[in-house]
Design a protein around this motif. Structure first.
Motif, PDB file in Angstrom:
ATOM      1  N   ALA A  50      70.258  51.403  80.073  1.00  0.00           N
ATOM      2  CA  ALA A  50      69.727  52.290  79.023  1.00  0.00           C
ATOM      3  C   ALA A  50      70.561  53.547  78.849  1.00  0.00           C
ATOM      4  CB  ALA A  50      68.287  52.656  79.345  1.00  0.00           C
ATOM      5  N   ASN A  51      71.271  53.963  79.892  1.00  0.00           N
ATOM      6  CA  ASN A  51      72.069  55.188  79.794  1.00  0.00           C
ATOM      7  C   ASN A  51      73.501  54.931  79.347  1.00  0.00           C
ATOM      8  OD1 ASN A  51      73.080  53.956  82.071  1.00  0.00           O
ATOM      9  ND2 ASN A  51      72.927  55.762  83.396  1.00  0.00           N
ATOM     10  N   ALA A  52      73.792  53.733  78.869  1.00  0.00           N
ATOM     11  CA  ALA A  52      75.149  53.421  78.415  1.00  0.00           C
ATOM     12  C   ALA A  52      75.558  54.349  77.283  1.00  0.00           C
ATOM     13  CB  ALA A  52      75.229  51.960  77.960  1.00  0.00           C
ATOM     14  N   SER A  53      76.773  54.847  77.340  1.00  0.00           N
ATOM     15  CA  SER A  53      77.243  55.802  76.325  1.00  0.00           C
ATOM     16  C   SER A  53      77.362  55.166  74.951  1.00  0.00           C
ATOM     17  CB  SER A  53      78.594  56.385  76.752  1.00  0.00           C
ATOM     18  OG  SER A  53      79.568  55.350  76.871  1.00  0.00           O
ATOM     19  N   GLU A  54      77.431  53.846  74.910  1.00  0.00           N
ATOM     20  CA  GLU A  54      77.557  53.149  73.620  1.00  0.00           C
ATOM     21  C   GLU A  54      76.268  53.181  72.803  1.00  0.00           C
ATOM     22  OE1 GLU A  54      80.492  51.374  76.482  1.00  0.00           O
ATOM     23  OE2 GLU A  54      78.372  51.939  76.543  1.00  0.00           O
ATOM     24  N   GLN A  81      77.461  37.545  68.105  1.00  0.00           N
ATOM     25  CA  GLN A  81      76.330  37.300  67.207  1.00  0.00           C
ATOM     26  C   GLN A  81      74.991  37.371  67.946  1.00  0.00           C
ATOM     27  OE1 GLN A  81      78.557  33.580  65.506  1.00  0.00           O
ATOM     28  NE2 GLN A  81      76.946  34.092  64.032  1.00  0.00           N
ATOM     29  N   THR A  82      74.965  38.140  69.029  1.00  0.00           N
ATOM     30  CA  THR A  82      73.752  38.177  69.837  1.00  0.00           C
ATOM     31  C   THR A  82      73.435  39.609  70.253  1.00  0.00           C
ATOM     32  OG1 THR A  82      74.206  35.971  70.728  1.00  0.00           O
ATOM     33  CG2 THR A  82      72.679  37.365  71.986  1.00  0.00           C
ATOM     34  N   VAL A  83      72.176  40.011  70.061  1.00  0.00           N
ATOM     35  CA  VAL A  83      71.662  41.273  70.596  1.00  0.00           C
ATOM     36  C   VAL A  83      70.259  41.014  71.130  1.00  0.00           C
ATOM     37  CG1 VAL A  83      70.927  43.634  70.105  1.00  0.00           C
ATOM     38  CG2 VAL A  83      72.988  42.737  69.020  1.00  0.00           C
ATOM     39  N   ALA A  84      70.038  41.400  72.369  1.00  0.00           N
ATOM     40  CA  ALA A  84      68.703  41.333  72.964  1.00  0.00           C
ATOM     41  C   ALA A  84      68.437  42.649  73.671  1.00  0.00           C
ATOM     42  CB  ALA A  84      68.591  40.171  73.946  1.00  0.00           C
ATOM     43  N   ILE A  85      67.173  43.001  73.772  1.00  0.00           N
ATOM     44  CA  ILE A  85      66.789  44.245  74.449  1.00  0.00           C
ATOM     45  C   ILE A  85      65.664  43.948  75.431  1.00  0.00           C
ATOM     46  CG2 ILE A  85      65.836  46.567  74.165  1.00  0.00           C
ATOM     47  CD1 ILE A  85      67.094  46.664  71.399  1.00  0.00           C
ATOM     48  N   THR A  86      65.813  44.465  76.644  1.00  0.00           N
ATOM     49  CA  THR A  86      64.722  44.422  77.614  1.00  0.00           C
ATOM     50  C   THR A  86      63.988  45.746  77.551  1.00  0.00           C
ATOM     51  OG1 THR A  86      65.901  42.903  79.082  1.00  0.00           O
ATOM     52  CG2 THR A  86      64.110  44.187  80.050  1.00  0.00           C
ATOM     53  N   PHE A  87      62.685  45.680  77.328  1.00  0.00           N
ATOM     54  CA  PHE A  87      61.858  46.876  77.189  1.00  0.00           C
ATOM     55  C   PHE A  87      61.127  47.156  78.494  1.00  0.00           C
ATOM     56  CE2 PHE A  87      62.572  45.202  72.984  1.00  0.00           C
ATOM     57  CZ  PHE A  87      62.799  46.336  72.218  1.00  0.00           C
ATOM     58  N   GLY A  88      61.022  48.430  78.831  1.00  0.00           N
ATOM     59  CA  GLY A  88      60.385  48.820  80.076  1.00  0.00           C
ATOM     60  C   GLY A  88      58.876  48.725  80.018  1.00  0.00           C
ATOM     61  N   ASN A  89      58.244  48.897  81.163  1.00  0.00           N
ATOM     62  CA  ASN A  89      56.789  48.778  81.272  1.00  0.00           C
ATOM     63  C   ASN A  89      56.041  49.942  80.620  1.00  0.00           C
ATOM     64  OD1 ASN A  89      56.807  46.303  82.677  1.00  0.00           O
ATOM     65  ND2 ASN A  89      57.207  47.354  84.617  1.00  0.00           N
ATOM     66  N   ALA A 146      52.022  56.648  66.854  1.00  0.00           N
ATOM     67  CA  ALA A 146      51.278  56.927  68.083  1.00  0.00           C
ATOM     68  C   ALA A 146      51.819  56.169  69.284  1.00  0.00           C
ATOM     69  CB  ALA A 146      49.796  56.589  67.905  1.00  0.00           C
ATOM     70  N   TYR A 147      52.660  55.183  69.044  1.00  0.00           N
ATOM     71  CA  TYR A 147      53.097  54.297  70.114  1.00  0.00           C
ATOM     72  C   TYR A 147      54.594  54.461  70.353  1.00  0.00           C
ATOM     73  CZ  TYR A 147      48.702  52.320  68.494  1.00  0.00           C
ATOM     74  OH  TYR A 147      47.407  52.156  68.091  1.00  0.00           O
ATOM     75  N   GLY A 148      55.077  53.845  71.423  1.00  0.00           N
ATOM     76  CA  GLY A 148      56.488  54.013  71.740  1.00  0.00           C
ATOM     77  C   GLY A 148      57.037  52.856  72.530  1.00  0.00           C
ATOM     78  N   ILE A 149      58.338  52.910  72.745  1.00  0.00           N
ATOM     79  CA  ILE A 149      59.021  51.906  73.536  1.00  0.00           C
ATOM     80  C   ILE A 149      59.798  52.579  74.654  1.00  0.00           C
ATOM     81  CG2 ILE A 149      59.215  50.207  71.674  1.00  0.00           C
ATOM     82  CD1 ILE A 149      62.080  51.151  71.227  1.00  0.00           C
ATOM     83  N   GLN A 150      60.090  51.812  75.673  1.00  0.00           N
ATOM     84  CA  GLN A 150      60.985  52.244  76.732  1.00  0.00           C
ATOM     85  C   GLN A 150      62.150  51.259  76.790  1.00  0.00           C
ATOM     86  OE1 GLN A 150      59.666  51.794  80.841  1.00  0.00           O
ATOM     87  NE2 GLN A 150      60.754  53.666  81.439  1.00  0.00           N
ATOM     88  N   ILE A 151      63.366  51.774  76.676  1.00  0.00           N
ATOM     89  CA  ILE A 151      64.547  50.921  76.757  1.00  0.00           C
ATOM     90  C   ILE A 151      64.917  50.747  78.223  1.00  0.00           C
ATOM     91  CG2 ILE A 151      66.974  50.640  76.133  1.00  0.00           C
ATOM     92  CD1 ILE A 151      65.106  50.423  73.762  1.00  0.00           C
ATOM     93  N   SER A 152      64.993  49.501  78.665  1.00  0.00           N
ATOM     94  CA  SER A 152      65.438  49.200  80.019  1.00  0.00           C
ATOM     95  C   SER A 152      66.910  48.799  80.025  1.00  0.00           C
ATOM     96  CB  SER A 152      64.595  48.077  80.628  1.00  0.00           C
ATOM     97  OG  SER A 152      65.031  47.756  81.926  1.00  0.00           O
ATOM     98  N   SER A 153      67.281  47.892  79.109  1.00  0.00           N
ATOM     99  CA  SER A 153      68.678  47.474  79.010  1.00  0.00           C
ATOM    100  C   SER A 153      68.917  46.786  77.674  1.00  0.00           C
ATOM    101  CB  SER A 153      69.064  46.538  80.162  1.00  0.00           C
ATOM    102  OG  SER A 153      68.181  45.437  80.240  1.00  0.00           O
TER     103      SER A 153
END
Length: 433
Positions: A50-54, A81-89, A146-153
């Motif tokens: 999640a802290n990647a400078s990109e 041609q691929t993007v996936a995101i893992t979201f935190g708890n 009112a809601y949010g996400i957490q980026i894990s990777s």
């Protein structure tokens, strides 16, 4: 602005499960949001933390990479041609996000806390196209205020990479309440007038620091424990979610995280004006003054646009009339005159919302506060039954503001084709009725 019925609806929404249901004039709108949840172990990815400078974070995110306020997001370039995101708890279960590649239309999906979502694949329409936008760009925004996400990777295909995108040449900040946050518009933050201004300018980064029910004055308003004169200086908003995460010790916002705003648009005061919150005109004027002083302290070169308030309409006899004259008109005009006075400009006062202290800059400045008069933009049928702009109403406000920015600051409109507002394509093909 929240009416008592609006407050009741808000309370119910916070107690219920998050869902992707959109009620359009009281009827369920048919949607087809894809299920993008995958088993990460079944894929071969190149993974970025999640802290990647990109990864460019848009809006306000805390040190745990959790999003706050309205329409926060991320942007980056990528190969393959691929993007996936893992979201935190700490992601709100089921939160609806919008995402897009290049200049193609928004797509939407509900997010699972702790899950990995495949958002772009070779099967994604348009993903094989190679131009004119190159490298491919990816943008994701949270729709629900009112809601949010957490980026894990963030993941791309094995052997592919993320690419850091340059910051846009212009930057907008919007400070407000439910009217700016997009409450009761179809896609909330992504259907708000504030988003319409930021995205509609084109080649402009934007942040919407707005939350429903909040006052300018630092007091409880509709369950918000603090006002914008305090909260704007902090990372998180005034939601139940923020209270769970940070209690009464939220993280101060690090203004060095992002480039300074060039223009700050302020639309706040409808909740202060509501008699249920018992905010006097002098208290409101003092709070709004300190917000502007705070902006000038953080971003000395920024222009500030104060919007006059619209408070809905009432029927009298055989026509309709605005409630706007009740909206602190005199106080706002006097405040703007003060900011543009020689006495102020010769040695401006700025305000530190963390230390709660004013100070003098010791240097002259040029006039920087402008009034955007909203009179005549909205009509009574542009306000929905819950006292907030319809989708059309939000588009009207955004359109007028865009022209104001162009005429006042010489900002050309550089969004010249890609979709801004989603699902506004409706028309009549039947001429013979």
């Amino acid at each position: 602005m929240l009416s008592l019925p609006g407050l009741a609806v808000l309370g119910l929404s916070l107690l219920s499960q998050v869902s992707g249901t959109i009620l359009q004039n009281g009827q369920v709108r048919i949607t087809n949001f894809p299920n993008t949840l995958i088993d990460k172990s079944a894929h071969d990815f190149t993974t970025y933390a999640a802290n990647a400078s990109e990864i460019s974070y848009q809006g306000r995110w805390d040190s745990k990479y959790v999003s706050w306020w309205s329409a926060p997001g991320i942007k980056f370039g990528y190969t393959g041609q691929t993007v996936a995101i893992t979201f935190g708890n700490l992601t709100t279960p089921g939160v609806l996000v919008g995402y897009r590649i290049g200049g193609l239309d928004w797509q939407f999906t509900n997010i699972t806390a702790g899950g990995t979502h495949l958002l772009v694949s070779p099967d994604t329409p348009g993903s094989s196209l190679t131009g004119p936008i190159n490298p491919w760009t990816f943008e994701l925004r949270v729709t629900n205020w009112a809601y949010g996400i957490q980026i894990s990777s963030v993941h791309v295909a094995a052997g592919q990479k993320l690419i850091k995108l340059p910051a846009a040449k212009r930057r907008i900040e919007v400070i407000g309440d439910s009217l700016a946050a997009g409450m009761y518009t179809s896609y909330e933050g992504l259907s708000s007038w504030a988003y319409g201004v930021g995205a509609g300018l084109g080649n402009t980064d934007y942040s919407i620091t707005a939350y429903p029910g909040i006052c300018a004055a630092d007091q409880d308003c509709w369950g918000n424990p603090r006002g914008q004169v305090h909260q704007w200086f902090y990372t998180s908003d005034t939601s139940w979610r923020a209270n769970q995460a940070w209690g009464d010790k939220p993280e101060p916002w690090d203004f060095s995280k992002q480039p300074a705003a060039d223009v700050v648009i302020i639309n706040i005061g409808t909740n202060d004006q509501n008699s249920a919150n018992n905010v006097s005109a002098p208290v409101y004027a003092d709070a709004l003054t300190k917000i502007i002083q705070g902006v000038h302290g953080k971003w000395p070169q920024a222009k500030v646009v104060v919007m006059s308030l619209w408070l809905g309409f009432y029927q009298s006899g055989n026509s309709y009339f605005p409630n706007a004259p009740q909206g602190f008109v005199k106080e706002v005009q006097e405040m703007i005159s003060m900011f543009n006075s020689k006495e102020y400009l010769d040695n401006p006062i700025v305000y530190d919302g963390i230390a709660k202290k004013p100070s003098r800059t010791g240097r002259k400045t040029k006039p920087f506060v402008h009034l955007f008069n909203t009179t005549g933009i909205l009509q009574h049928n542009d306000i929905a039954p819950q006292w907030h702009p319809t989708d059309v109403g939000a588009i009207k406000v955004a359109s007028h503001l865009l022209q104001f920015l162009k005429l006042t600051f010489g900002w050309e409109l550089e969004a010249t084709g890609p979709e801004i507002f989603h699902e506004t394509l409706y028309w009549n093909d039947e001429p013979g009725y």
